[in-house]
Design an enzyme around this catalytic site. Structure first.
Site, PDB file in Angstrom:
ATOM      1  N   CYS A 163     -10.717  -5.072  -1.322  1.00 21.57           N
ATOM      2  CA  CYS A 163      -9.376  -4.655  -0.904  1.00 21.57           C
ATOM      3  C   CYS A 163      -8.797  -5.504   0.220  1.00 21.57           C
ATOM      4  O   CYS A 163      -7.656  -5.293   0.625  1.00 21.57           O
ATOM      5  CB  CYS A 163      -9.391  -3.190  -0.494  1.00 21.57           C
ATOM      6  SG  CYS A 163      -9.957  -2.111  -1.825  1.00 21.57           S
ATOM      7  N   HIS A 303      -4.573  -0.403   7.518  1.00 15.19           N
ATOM      8  CA  HIS A 303      -5.186  -0.357   6.189  1.00 15.19           C
ATOM      9  C   HIS A 303      -5.103   1.075   5.651  1.00 15.19           C
ATOM     10  O   HIS A 303      -4.749   1.275   4.497  1.00 15.19           O
ATOM     11  CB  HIS A 303      -6.631  -0.831   6.274  1.00 15.19           C
ATOM     12  CG  HIS A 303      -7.331  -0.906   4.955  1.00 15.19           C
ATOM     13  ND1 HIS A 303      -6.933  -1.762   3.958  1.00 15.19           N
ATOM     14  CD2 HIS A 303      -8.403  -0.218   4.471  1.00 15.19           C
ATOM     15  CE1 HIS A 303      -7.729  -1.614   2.904  1.00 15.19           C
ATOM     16  NE2 HIS A 303      -8.623  -0.673   3.191  1.00 15.19           N
ATOM     17  N   GLU A 314     -10.643   3.097  11.716  1.00 15.05           N
ATOM     18  CA  GLU A 314      -9.640   2.073  12.000  1.00 15.05           C
ATOM     19  C   GLU A 314      -8.800   2.443  13.215  1.00 15.05           C
ATOM     20  O   GLU A 314      -8.517   1.595  14.070  1.00 15.05           O
ATOM     21  CB  GLU A 314      -8.735   1.850  10.797  1.00 15.05           C
ATOM     22  CG  GLU A 314      -7.677   0.781  11.042  1.00 15.05           C
ATOM     23  CD  GLU A 314      -6.702   0.594   9.902  1.00 15.05           C
ATOM     24  OE1 GLU A 314      -5.929  -0.392   9.944  1.00 15.05           O
ATOM     25  OE2 GLU A 314      -6.704   1.421   8.964  1.00 15.05           O
ATOM     26  N   LYS A 335       0.520   2.786   2.557  1.00 14.02           N
ATOM     27  CA  LYS A 335      -0.133   3.239   1.321  1.00 14.02           C
ATOM     28  C   LYS A 335       0.246   4.675   0.989  1.00 14.02           C
ATOM     29  O   LYS A 335       0.035   5.124  -0.143  1.00 14.02           O
ATOM     30  CB  LYS A 335      -1.655   3.108   1.437  1.00 14.02           C
ATOM     31  CG  LYS A 335      -2.172   1.678   1.408  1.00 14.02           C
ATOM     32  CD  LYS A 335      -3.691   1.646   1.428  1.00 14.02           C
ATOM     33  CE  LYS A 335      -4.235   0.227   1.406  1.00 14.02           C
ATOM     34  NZ  LYS A 335      -4.020  -0.490   2.682  1.00 14.02           N
ATOM     35  N   HIS A 340      -2.766   2.522  -3.188  1.00 14.22           N
ATOM     36  CA  HIS A 340      -3.661   1.434  -2.766  1.00 14.22           C
ATOM     37  C   HIS A 340      -3.737   0.391  -3.878  1.00 14.22           C
ATOM     38  O   HIS A 340      -4.330   0.630  -4.926  1.00 14.22           O
ATOM     39  CB  HIS A 340      -5.047   2.002  -2.468  1.00 14.22           C
ATOM     40  CG  HIS A 340      -5.974   1.043  -1.795  1.00 14.22           C
ATOM     41  ND1 HIS A 340      -5.669  -0.281  -1.592  1.00 14.22           N
ATOM     42  CD2 HIS A 340      -7.227   1.220  -1.294  1.00 14.22           C
ATOM     43  CE1 HIS A 340      -6.679  -0.872  -0.979  1.00 14.22           C
ATOM     44  NE2 HIS A 340      -7.634   0.020  -0.788  1.00 14.22           N
ATOM     45  N   PHE A 401     -14.494  -3.123   0.426  1.00 10.55           N
ATOM     46  CA  PHE A 401     -15.885  -2.870   0.090  1.00 10.55           C
ATOM     47  C   PHE A 401     -16.691  -4.154   0.280  1.00 10.55           C
ATOM     48  O   PHE A 401     -16.242  -5.243  -0.082  1.00 10.55           O
ATOM     49  CB  PHE A 401     -16.001  -2.426  -1.368  1.00 10.55           C
ATOM     50  CG  PHE A 401     -15.689  -0.971  -1.623  1.00 10.55           C
ATOM     51  CD1 PHE A 401     -15.262  -0.136  -0.608  1.00 10.55           C
ATOM     52  CD2 PHE A 401     -15.823  -0.443  -2.896  1.00 10.55           C
ATOM     53  CE1 PHE A 401     -14.974   1.207  -0.852  1.00 10.55           C
ATOM     54  CE2 PHE A 401     -15.549   0.890  -3.154  1.00 10.55           C
ATOM     55  CZ  PHE A 401     -15.119   1.719  -2.131  1.00 10.55           C
TER      56      PHE A 401
END
Length: 413
Positions: A163, A303, A314, A335, A340, A401
């Protein structure tokens, strides 16, 4: 040799909110949700617990020719649509082709082509497998087709970092210009994974929201009741250029990509480091690279996928990097509207960060009815927030990831 500044001279996108930049940005500022119930029987047919997604607003078949759609996976189709818009927006510049590059990434690549090809092989035999299958499924397909479109010969690259792929592509493009390899680079990310298998896999990992009765309200970063992300699809592309090259041809400039920070967690294949160490190092490195201090930052596009654990890691990392200066930073989690886009997310959110500085408006975060009490940052909710009219900076975060962390610092032109 003095390092050249890198500026943004063109923008393009096709997203769940619109088929181009103008419609997408208008929808974002209006707080429009892009998630919707899917018009298919996948949930019933395969027992998938999620029946909604942030699907593309305009099908590429409405924009591309039939031969183009037949020889490209949807992920490459999305990227080409966005790249053509960005190139036109940049003024379709005349450029030495050996000084023109492309860096367009995807987290997963041509998964529709891969799985459709396997179905064809199983059901109809090897003779019916399309001869273009490999060029369609390869993760570098989008960047390759875009390099062919514009005749780019300085390099055609496709970095894969889940991502974080789209943001890392932009960071690599910045380095191409700074190192002297290219004058202009077309960069960004794309993804087309709204298919039963990826949805089933993400659902099995318990990372997707299951709010089937409320798709529009399902993506709710920082809300106490968040239950996972909403999968989206689309592409976003920026045209990056050395400032001197842009000035020489009289190009309009949206903003400067001034800092790049890249780190890895070395912690877990899917979970972020709970201490946020890699995220902190990425943001700190990007600020240092840009020559920007915490007090200069007025906006962060987070994010913020809407997962229970990831959002707060985050948020704490942002606070650790900016300290008390975080109190005057407008935090946005877009998002909540786009879903996403996986490998396309970092590129799209870079576009939003650029436009936020250009238009001096931080986009809103929607669906936050009950803010998490552990969030200590100033979240922009429901309506846009005015940003300073003076020179200012913004951070765009993208994490993936595998422990990939990318932070980009954008400064006003």
């Amino acid at each position: 040799m003095e390092r050249p500044d890198v500026v943004v001279t063109g923008l393009g996108a096709t997203t769940p909110l619109g088929g181009d930049i103008a419609s997408t940005w208008k929808a974002v500022l209006a707080g429009t949700p892009g998630a919707r119930t899917m018009d298919n029987d996948w949930a019933d047919k395969y027992g998938i617990p999620v029946n909604f997604a942030a699907t593309i607003a305009v099908q590429p078949s409405e924009v591309l020719t039939v031969p183009e759609t037949k020889r490209m996976d949807p992920s490459a189709q999305y990227a080409l649509v966005a790249a053509r818009e960005a190139w036109a927006d940049a003024g379709a510049p005349e450029v030495d082709k050996t000084r023109l590059g492309t860096v367009v990434s995807s987290g997963i690549g041509g998964i529709w082509t891969t799985l459709n090809g396997w179905d064809t092989l199983r059901e109809r035999g090897a003779r019916r497998v399309l001869p273009m299958t490999v060029p369609m499924l390869m993760p570098n397909s989008a960047t390759a087709y875009i390099s062919l479109e514009f005749g780019a010969q300085a390099g055609a690259h496709a970095l894969v970092s889940a991502c974080a792929s789209g943001a890392e592509a932009i960071g690599y493009a910045v380095d191409m210009i700074r190192s002297g390899r290219a004058d202009i680079v077309v960069a960004g990310g794309t993804e087309a994974t709204i298919h039963p298998l990826p949805i089933s896999a993400f659902a099995a990992s318990r990372t997707l929201s299951t709010r089937n009765d409320d798709p529009a309200g399902a993506s709710r970063p920082y809300d106490i009741d968040r239950d996972g992300f909403v999968i989206g699809e689309g592409a976003a592309i920026v045209v990056l250029e050395s400032a001197s090259h842009a000035a020489q041809r009289g190009a309009k400039v949206y903003a400067k990509v001034a800092g790049v920070g890249l780190t890895s967690d070395g912690y877990h294949i899917t979970s972020p480091d709970p201490e946020g160490t890699g995220q902190i190092r990425a943001m700190s490195a990007a600020l240092q690279d840009a020559g920007v201090s915490a007090k200069d930052v007025s906006h962060v596009n987070a994010h913020a996928t809407s997962t229970k654990v990831g959002d707060l890691i985050e948020a704490r990392s942002i606070r650790a990097v900016l300290g008390d200066d975080a109190d005057h930073v407008a935090l946005s989690a877009t998002k909540s509207m786009t879903g996403h886009l996986l490998g396309g997310a970092g590129a799209l959110e870079t576009v939003f960060t650029v436009l936020a500085l250009h238009d001096r408006q931080a986009p809103p975060t929607i669906n936050v009815a009950n803010p998490d009490p552990e969030l200590t940052l100033d979240l922009v909710r429901d309506t846009p927030r005015a940003l300073p009219q003076t020179d200012t900076a913004a951070i765009n975060n993208s994490f993936g990831f595998g422990g990939h962390n990318v932070a980009l610092v954008v400064t006003s032109a």
